[in-house]
Write a protein that holds these residues in place. Structure first.
Motif, PDB file in Angstrom:
ATOM      1  N   ALA A  76      -3.066  32.045   3.696  1.00 15.98           N
ATOM      2  CA  ALA A  76      -4.145  31.986   4.680  1.00 15.98           C
ATOM      3  C   ALA A  76      -3.680  32.647   5.977  1.00 15.98           C
ATOM      4  CB  ALA A  76      -4.564  30.535   4.945  1.00 15.98           C
ATOM      5  N   PRO A  77      -4.625  33.090   6.819  1.00 20.02           N
ATOM      6  CA  PRO A  77      -4.261  33.767   8.059  1.00 20.02           C
ATOM      7  C   PRO A  77      -3.985  32.793   9.206  1.00 20.02           C
ATOM      8  CG  PRO A  77      -6.614  33.886   7.770  1.00 20.02           C
ATOM      9  CD  PRO A  77      -6.074  33.182   6.553  1.00 20.02           C
ATOM     10  N   HIS A  87      -8.827  29.989   1.435  1.00 21.85           N
ATOM     11  CA  HIS A  87      -7.468  30.426   1.162  1.00 21.85           C
ATOM     12  C   HIS A  87      -7.305  30.792  -0.311  1.00 21.85           C
ATOM     13  CE1 HIS A  87      -7.557  26.006   0.636  1.00 21.85           C
ATOM     14  NE2 HIS A  87      -6.786  26.243  -0.406  1.00 21.85           N
ATOM     15  N   PHE A  88      -6.253  31.492  -0.579  1.00 22.36           N
ATOM     16  CA  PHE A  88      -5.888  31.868  -1.949  1.00 22.36           C
ATOM     17  C   PHE A  88      -4.719  31.001  -2.393  1.00 22.36           C
ATOM     18  CE2 PHE A  88      -7.735  35.581   0.065  1.00 22.36           C
ATOM     19  CZ  PHE A  88      -8.606  36.077  -0.896  1.00 22.36           C
ATOM     20  N   GLN A  89      -4.615  30.801  -3.703  1.00 18.17           N
ATOM     21  CA  GLN A  89      -3.507  30.017  -4.252  1.00 18.17           C
ATOM     22  C   GLN A  89      -3.023  30.601  -5.576  1.00 18.17           C
ATOM     23  OE1 GLN A  89      -4.665  25.938  -4.842  1.00 18.17           O
ATOM     24  NE2 GLN A  89      -4.319  25.367  -2.717  1.00 18.17           N
ATOM     25  N   VAL A 100      -6.466  31.503  -7.655  1.00 17.14           N
ATOM     26  CA  VAL A 100      -7.819  31.185  -7.190  1.00 17.14           C
ATOM     27  C   VAL A 100      -8.001  31.505  -5.706  1.00 17.14           C
ATOM     28  CG1 VAL A 100      -8.077  29.307  -8.878  1.00 17.14           C
ATOM     29  CG2 VAL A 100      -7.237  28.789  -6.571  1.00 17.14           C
ATOM     30  N   VAL A 101      -9.269  31.580  -5.311  1.00 17.48           N
ATOM     31  CA  VAL A 101      -9.659  31.461  -3.915  1.00 17.48           C
ATOM     32  C   VAL A 101     -10.403  30.140  -3.788  1.00 17.48           C
ATOM     33  CG1 VAL A 101     -11.868  32.720  -4.144  1.00 17.48           C
ATOM     34  CG2 VAL A 101     -10.710  32.622  -1.926  1.00 17.48           C
ATOM     35  N   ALA A 102     -10.184  29.438  -2.674  1.00 15.80           N
ATOM     36  CA  ALA A 102     -10.675  28.063  -2.565  1.00 15.80           C
ATOM     37  C   ALA A 102     -11.229  27.764  -1.177  1.00 15.80           C
ATOM     38  CB  ALA A 102      -9.533  27.084  -2.874  1.00 15.80           C
ATOM     39  N   TYR A 202     -13.916  36.201  -0.815  1.00 12.87           N
ATOM     40  CA  TYR A 202     -13.278  35.711   0.414  1.00 12.87           C
ATOM     41  C   TYR A 202     -13.967  36.283   1.651  1.00 12.87           C
ATOM     42  CZ  TYR A 202      -9.686  35.156   4.011  1.00 12.87           C
ATOM     43  OH  TYR A 202      -9.013  34.853   5.182  1.00 12.87           O
ATOM     44  N   GLU A 203     -14.267  37.572   1.627  1.00 10.62           N
ATOM     45  CA  GLU A 203     -14.922  38.205   2.785  1.00 10.62           C
ATOM     46  C   GLU A 203     -16.318  37.636   3.008  1.00 10.62           C
ATOM     47  OE1 GLU A 203     -13.400  39.958   4.866  1.00 10.62           O
ATOM     48  OE2 GLU A 203     -11.635  40.705   3.810  1.00 10.62           O
TER      49      GLU A 203
END
Length: 209
Positions: A76-77, A87-89, A100-102, A202-203
Motif C-alpha cells: 500500500a502507498p 491494498h494488494f496482498q 489479491v487486491v482488497a 485498484y485505480e
C-alpha cells in the motif's frame, strides 16, 4: 529475479500446533520469502501507480493464544499501515496461495469505494474465469468469478457499501499442490500478471480511473 519458490514445508507451517511453535516457523520459513517479495513488488507498484508503495509483512502481534491460520505481505502507498487503504496482498493459507487486491472493513472510505466499483462492475466481470472473489479476508472460502458474475458479485459490492463489516477481495487462488510445482520464475510471472490485471480495479477503487 525472485528466488521465492514455494514448498510443501511453507504450507505445512499452518498445521503446527501452538502459537509459539507456529510463529517460530512462520518467522523462519515464510517471512523471508515475504520480505523478498516486498522488495520486488514495492518497486513494481511504485512504478505502475506513480505513488511510493511500501511492503507490510504480517506480524500477527495481537495474537496471544490462537496461532494464525494464514499469513501475507501487503502492499500500500502508506508506510505506517495498509488496512485503511485499498491494498494488494500475496499470502498463504494451509490450502492455497493467494494474490489479491482488497478493501477491508477498516477502510473509512468504503462506501465511496464500493460505489465506484458498482459503477464499473464490468471491469471486474471482464477478468478471466480463474479469478475468485471474497467478502471476508479472515476466511479461506471464495466464490469463483465465473459463477459470481451474474448476481453474487453485485451482492458483494452492495454489502461492501452498506454493511460496516463488509469487505471485498478479488484475485487468484492457487492450490498448494499447484503452487509447489511452480518455479520461482513462473510464480513471479503469475504474480505480476495478476497484479497487472488487478491494477485497473485498484485505480477504480481509488477514483483514479
Amino acid at each position: 529475479m525472485s528466488n521465492v519458490k514455494w514448498t510443501t514445508e511453507d504450507f505445512q507451517v499452518f498445521e503446527i500446533d501452538g502459537l509459539d511453535d507456529r510463529m517460530e516457523a512462520l518467522t523462519n520459513i515464510i517471512r523471508p520469502k515475504f520480505h523478498e517479495l516486498s522488495e520486488i513488488f514495492t518497486g513494481y507498484f511504485s512504478t505502475q501507480t506513480g505513488e511510493e508503495f511500501f511492503g507490510h509483512v504480517a506480524k500477527h502481534a495481537r495474537r496471544t493464544v490462537n496461532p494464525p491460520k494464514d499469513s501475507w505481505v501487503a502492499f500500500a502507498p502508506y508506510k505506517r499501515g495498509y488496512k485503511s487503504l485499498p491494498h494488494f496482498q500475496i499470502g498463504l493459507w494451509g490450502t492455497h496461495l493467494f494474490i489479491v487486491v482488497a478493501v477491508i472493513y477498516e477502510a473509512p472510505q468504503k462506501h465511496e469505494m464500493a460505489q465506484r466499483l458498482l459503477a464499473n462492475i464490468n471491469v471486474i466481470k471482464s477478468l478471466s474465469n480463474d479469478y475468485v472473489i471474497s467478502g471476508d479476508h479472515m476466511q479461506p472460502d471464495v466464490f469463483p468469478l465465473k459463477e459470481a458474475r451474474d448476481e453474487k458479485l453485485e451482492q458483494f459490492l452492495v454489502r461492501l457499501r452498506d454493511v460496516k463489516k463488509g469487505e471485498f477481495l478479488v484475485g487468484r487462488h492457487i492450490p498448494a499442490n499447484e503452487a509447489i510445482q511452480m518455479s520461482a520464475e513462473h510464480f513471479l510471472q503469475l504474480a505480476e500478471k495478476t497484479f497487472d490485471e488487478l491494477l485497473p480495479i485498484y485505480e477504480i477503487i481509488k477514483g483514479n480511473n
